[in-house]
Write a protein that holds these residues in place. Structure first.
Motif, PDB file in Angstrom:
ATOM      1  N   HIS A  18     -77.204  29.200  35.400  1.00  0.00           N
ATOM      2  CA  HIS A  18     -77.471  28.067  34.499  1.00  0.00           C
ATOM      3  C   HIS A  18     -78.746  28.337  33.700  1.00  0.00           C
ATOM      4  O   HIS A  18     -79.845  27.952  34.104  1.00  0.00           O
ATOM      5  CB  HIS A  18     -77.567  26.778  35.314  1.00  0.00           C
ATOM      6  CG  HIS A  18     -77.414  25.540  34.488  1.00  0.00           C
ATOM      7  ND1 HIS A  18     -77.093  24.312  35.018  1.00  0.00           N
ATOM      8  CD2 HIS A  18     -77.535  25.332  33.144  1.00  0.00           C
ATOM      9  CE1 HIS A  18     -77.025  23.408  34.051  1.00  0.00           C
ATOM     10  NE2 HIS A  18     -77.300  23.998  32.910  1.00  0.00           N
ATOM     11  N   HIS A  51     -75.365  25.459  25.836  1.00  0.00           N
ATOM     12  CA  HIS A  51     -74.415  24.391  25.515  1.00  0.00           C
ATOM     13  C   HIS A  51     -73.385  24.901  24.487  1.00  0.00           C
ATOM     14  O   HIS A  51     -73.757  25.351  23.406  1.00  0.00           O
ATOM     15  CB  HIS A  51     -75.166  23.194  24.939  1.00  0.00           C
ATOM     16  CG  HIS A  51     -76.185  22.609  25.889  1.00  0.00           C
ATOM     17  ND1 HIS A  51     -75.825  21.749  26.908  1.00  0.00           N
ATOM     18  CD2 HIS A  51     -77.525  22.766  25.976  1.00  0.00           C
ATOM     19  CE1 HIS A  51     -76.931  21.400  27.577  1.00  0.00           C
ATOM     20  NE2 HIS A  51     -77.970  21.998  27.039  1.00  0.00           N
ATOM     21  N   GLU A  96     -72.152  26.228  29.089  1.00  0.00           N
ATOM     22  CA  GLU A  96     -72.045  24.937  29.777  1.00  0.00           C
ATOM     23  C   GLU A  96     -71.259  24.045  28.822  1.00  0.00           C
ATOM     24  O   GLU A  96     -71.634  23.906  27.648  1.00  0.00           O
ATOM     25  CB  GLU A  96     -73.435  24.339  30.044  1.00  0.00           C
ATOM     26  CG  GLU A  96     -73.376  22.951  30.676  1.00  0.00           C
ATOM     27  CD  GLU A  96     -74.770  22.344  30.919  1.00  0.00           C
ATOM     28  OE1 GLU A  96     -75.758  22.835  30.339  1.00  0.00           O
ATOM     29  OE2 GLU A  96     -74.848  21.364  31.672  1.00  0.00           O
ATOM     30  N   HIS A 124     -72.289  15.478  30.195  1.00  0.00           N
ATOM     31  CA  HIS A 124     -73.395  14.714  29.592  1.00  0.00           C
ATOM     32  C   HIS A 124     -72.890  13.464  28.886  1.00  0.00           C
ATOM     33  O   HIS A 124     -73.596  12.473  28.792  1.00  0.00           O
ATOM     34  CB  HIS A 124     -74.157  15.570  28.578  1.00  0.00           C
ATOM     35  CG  HIS A 124     -74.595  16.895  29.124  1.00  0.00           C
ATOM     36  ND1 HIS A 124     -73.848  18.033  28.986  1.00  0.00           N
ATOM     37  CD2 HIS A 124     -75.688  17.246  29.836  1.00  0.00           C
ATOM     38  CE1 HIS A 124     -74.469  19.046  29.584  1.00  0.00           C
ATOM     39  NE2 HIS A 124     -75.580  18.596  30.108  1.00  0.00           N
ATOM     40  N   HIS A 167     -74.987  19.478  37.629  1.00  0.00           N
ATOM     41  CA  HIS A 167     -75.461  18.088  37.823  1.00  0.00           C
ATOM     42  C   HIS A 167     -74.327  17.044  37.881  1.00  0.00           C
ATOM     43  O   HIS A 167     -74.252  16.162  37.016  1.00  0.00           O
ATOM     44  CB  HIS A 167     -76.497  17.696  36.761  1.00  0.00           C
ATOM     45  CG  HIS A 167     -76.145  18.066  35.345  1.00  0.00           C
ATOM     46  ND1 HIS A 167     -75.112  17.482  34.655  1.00  0.00           N
ATOM     47  CD2 HIS A 167     -76.696  18.951  34.490  1.00  0.00           C
ATOM     48  CE1 HIS A 167     -75.051  17.998  33.443  1.00  0.00           C
ATOM     49  NE2 HIS A 167     -75.992  18.894  33.316  1.00  0.00           N
ATOM     50  N   ASP A 232     -81.076  25.629  35.635  1.00  0.00           N
ATOM     51  CA  ASP A 232     -80.981  24.921  34.347  1.00  0.00           C
ATOM     52  C   ASP A 232     -82.221  25.222  33.490  1.00  0.00           C
ATOM     53  O   ASP A 232     -82.898  24.322  32.995  1.00  0.00           O
ATOM     54  CB  ASP A 232     -80.822  23.412  34.578  1.00  0.00           C
ATOM     55  CG  ASP A 232     -80.248  22.683  33.371  1.00  0.00           C
ATOM     56  OD1 ASP A 232     -80.081  23.325  32.309  1.00  0.00           O
ATOM     57  OD2 ASP A 232     -79.966  21.471  33.487  1.00  0.00           O
TER      58      ASP A 232
HETATM   59 ZN   LIG Z   1     -76.481  19.994  31.502  1.00  0.00          ZN
END
Ligand SMILES: [Zn+2]
Ligand SMILES: [Zn+2]
Length: 270
Positions: A18, A51, A96, A124, A167, A232
């Motif tokens: 991540h 992302h 992600e 998210h 998460h 992350d």
């Molecule tokens: Zn995230």
């Protein structure tokens, strides 16, 4: 000394799938510096998972993800570094990505076309962020939103394309505790049945966010869901985060979690 105590003292992270890059516009530093920091701290398996680019149905491009126009650069820049450091570290390049049920087929085709080697699911938003999506970190007592959140993650787990769920406890639900437990149990039991790990997210620990949410991890412990860790990283220093590791291991021990260490990568094929 109990077995758990010795584990806390010796646990090191040799993997992290991540990692973000400056291309998402809210992470900083040179990609090479992330890699050097990871190698220096003993990481042998590293994944970039910025992302995934996303253009909403209304035509507006997401502003916190890699722009479509930079996808080529994202892969070529990391690929060159992957080659440069291949003797020291195994690097994978992926994304992600959200799980938006109505758009998922296209989303998946796109990232495979771009060249993603693996995906992690990062929930998210429940609906597309444009024009009226609400971030799941915003407090909500809506049972409907919670149900949509858990259903999306369960469907994402069952899709079989995500290496793990980032998460999974990000939703900031302030409503009825029993409803929360019921919905979270759906996620945790699907993770166990499909053997897809749930991530304790170190950014949440570093920033003291609403996650890791212990009410979530208590259920993950009861359900024996596989659990993994992710830094992350949005800053080079966070390509290794030994401070948050201590807290993550505390959660593992407190709830007797099924911590599996490095997740098994689900590699995408063109
Ligand atoms: Zn995230
Ligand atoms: Zn980010």
């Amino acid at each position: 000394m109990t077995k758990n105590e010795s584990k806390t003292q010796t646990e090191k992270m040799t993997y992290n799938y991540h990692t973000h890059t400056y291309r998402c516009r809210h992470a900083n530093g040179k990609i090479e510096e992330y890699i050097k920091r990871a190698i220096a701290c003993g990481v042998t398996h590293m994944g970039f998972s910025d992302h995934a680019p996303y253009i909403c149905t209304n035509g507006v491009e997401s502003v916190f993800r890699v722009p479509v126009s930079e996808v080529g650069g994202y892969f070529s820049e990391i690929s060159a570094l992957k080659e440069k450091y291949k003797e020291q570290i195994d690097i994978k390049i992926g994304f992600e990505m959200e799980f938006y049920p109505r758009h998922f087929e296209k989303m998946l085709n796109d990232v495979i076309e771009y060249g993603a080697e693996y995906l992690i699911l990062g929930p998210h938003y429940i609906e597309e962020e444009q024009p009226s999506g609400v971030h799941v970190i915003q407090k909500t007592d809506s049972v409907k939103r919670l149900e949509k959140y858990s259903n999306c993650i369960v469907d994402g787990i069952k899709s079989g394309v995500f290496t793990y769920i980032a998460h999974p406890d990000m939703i900031n639900f302030t409503g009825d505790v029993e409803v929360f437990q019921r919905e979270i149990r759906k996620i945790c039991s699907a993770a166990r049945e499909c053997n897809i790990p749930l991530e304790i997210n170190f950014l949440g620990i570093r920033d003291n966010r609403n996650y890791p949410n212990e009410a979530f991890w208590e259920i993950a412990g009861e359900e024996r869901s596989p659990v993994t860790f992710g830094f992350d990283s949005h800053e080079t220093v966070d390509a290794y985060d030994e401070i948050s590791l201590v807290r993550a291991m505390e959660i593992v021990e407190k709830y007797n979690l099924n911590y599996i260490g490095k997740p098994n990568l689900i590699m995408l094929e063109k």
